[in-house]
Write an enzyme that holds these catalytic residues in place. Structure first.
Site, PDB file in Angstrom:
ATOM      1  N   HIS A  46       0.866  -1.187   0.000  1.00  0.00           N
ATOM      2  CA  HIS A  46       0.000   0.000   0.000  1.00  0.00           C
ATOM      3  C   HIS A  46       0.897   1.229   0.000  1.00  0.00           C
ATOM      4  O   HIS A  46       2.035   1.186   0.495  1.00  0.00           O
ATOM      5  CB  HIS A  46      -0.884   0.019   1.235  1.00  0.00           C
ATOM      6  CG  HIS A  46      -1.928  -1.040   1.245  1.00  0.00           C
ATOM      7  ND1 HIS A  46      -2.984  -1.013   2.132  1.00  0.00           N
ATOM      8  CD2 HIS A  46      -2.102  -2.158   0.497  1.00  0.00           C
ATOM      9  CE1 HIS A  46      -3.762  -2.068   1.921  1.00  0.00           C
ATOM     10  NE2 HIS A  46      -3.242  -2.785   0.937  1.00  0.00           N
ATOM     11  N   GLU A  48       0.938   3.806   1.842  1.00  0.00           N
ATOM     12  CA  GLU A  48       1.386   4.178   3.183  1.00  0.00           C
ATOM     13  C   GLU A  48       2.555   3.305   3.642  1.00  0.00           C
ATOM     14  O   GLU A  48       3.531   3.797   4.218  1.00  0.00           O
ATOM     15  CB  GLU A  48       0.245   4.048   4.204  1.00  0.00           C
ATOM     16  CG  GLU A  48      -0.963   4.888   3.901  1.00  0.00           C
ATOM     17  CD  GLU A  48      -2.037   4.115   3.144  1.00  0.00           C
ATOM     18  OE1 GLU A  48      -1.715   3.457   2.128  1.00  0.00           O
ATOM     19  OE2 GLU A  48      -3.202   4.176   3.555  1.00  0.00           O
ATOM     20  N   CYS A  76      -6.062   1.785   5.826  1.00  0.00           N
ATOM     21  CA  CYS A  76      -6.682   0.551   6.308  1.00  0.00           C
ATOM     22  C   CYS A  76      -6.090   0.202   7.676  1.00  0.00           C
ATOM     23  O   CYS A  76      -5.165   0.865   8.162  1.00  0.00           O
ATOM     24  CB  CYS A  76      -6.442  -0.580   5.312  1.00  0.00           C
ATOM     25  SG  CYS A  76      -4.723  -1.148   5.240  1.00  0.00           S
ATOM     26  N   CYS A  79      -2.228  -0.422   7.568  1.00  0.00           N
ATOM     27  CA  CYS A  79      -1.457   0.818   7.442  1.00  0.00           C
ATOM     28  C   CYS A  79      -1.551   1.661   8.706  1.00  0.00           C
ATOM     29  O   CYS A  79      -0.560   2.266   9.124  1.00  0.00           O
ATOM     30  CB  CYS A  79      -1.914   1.595   6.221  1.00  0.00           C
ATOM     31  SG  CYS A  79      -1.539   0.725   4.672  1.00  0.00           S
TER      32      CYS A  79
END
EC number: 3.5.4.33
Length: 142
Positions: A46, A48, A76, A79
Site C-alpha cells: 500500500h 502508506e 486501512c 497501514c
C-alpha cells in the site's frame, strides 16, 4: 496533499488503485509512494507502507516521530498499525473509506487500548479530487 494526489494519478497509469502518499519532516518531502500491490505482486505494498519504508530508510531510523503523513485515502487497519508503530506525528488523509478504512471506520486502530501511539488525525483535505480519482478508476474497471 497535491503531491500525494499526483502520486495517485501516476498509480492509475500503472494499473494500480489510485492511492498516493507523501511523508514529510519539517516541511520537507522525505519520501513519496503510490500503491504497488498489483505491479509488485505484494498485498502489503500500500502507498502508506511503501512511503513509511522509504522514509525510514532515507532517515536511517525506524521511528518517524516528527513526521507528517499525507495520503489520499483513509488508511486501512494494516497501514494504521504501521503508522502507530512508526510513531508518525500527524496523519492527513483526503477521502474517508467507510468500507476498508481503519482510522475513523472499521477497526479504528488508534482508538484501541492496545495502540501505543496515536497520531493527530486530519481528514477531508483534497477529498473531492481523491474520491473522483477512485470512482473513475473503479468505473473504468467494471
Amino acid at each position: 496533499m497535491k503531491q500525494a494526489l499526483a502520486a495517485a494519478r501516476a498509480a492509475v497509469d500503472a494499473g494500480e488503485v489510485p492511492i498516493g502518499a507523501v511523508l514529510m519532516l519539517d516541511g520537507k518531502v522525505i519520501a513519496t509512494a503510490a500503491n504497488e500491490t498489483r505491479t509488485g505482486r505484494d498485498p502489503t505494498a500500500h502507498a502508506e507502507m511503501l512511503v513509511i519504508r522509504r522514509a525510514a530508510e532515507a532517515l536511517g531510523q525506524e521511528r518517524l516521530e516528527r513526521c507528517d503523513l499525507w495520503v489520499t485515502l483513509e488508511p486501512c487497519a494494516m497501514c494504521a498499525g504501521a503508522i502507530a508503530h512508526a510513531r508518525i506525528a500527524r496523519l492527513y488523509y483526503a477521502a474517508p473509506d467507510p468500507k476498508g478504512g481503519g482510522v475513523e471506520h472499521g477497526a479504528r486502530v488508534f482508538d484501541q487500548p492496545t495502540c501505543h501511539h496515536r497520531p493527530e488525525v486530519y481528514s477531508g483535505l483534497g477529498e473531492a479530487e481523491s474520491a473522483m480519482l477512485l470512482r473513475e478508476f473503479f468505473v473504468a474497471r467494471r
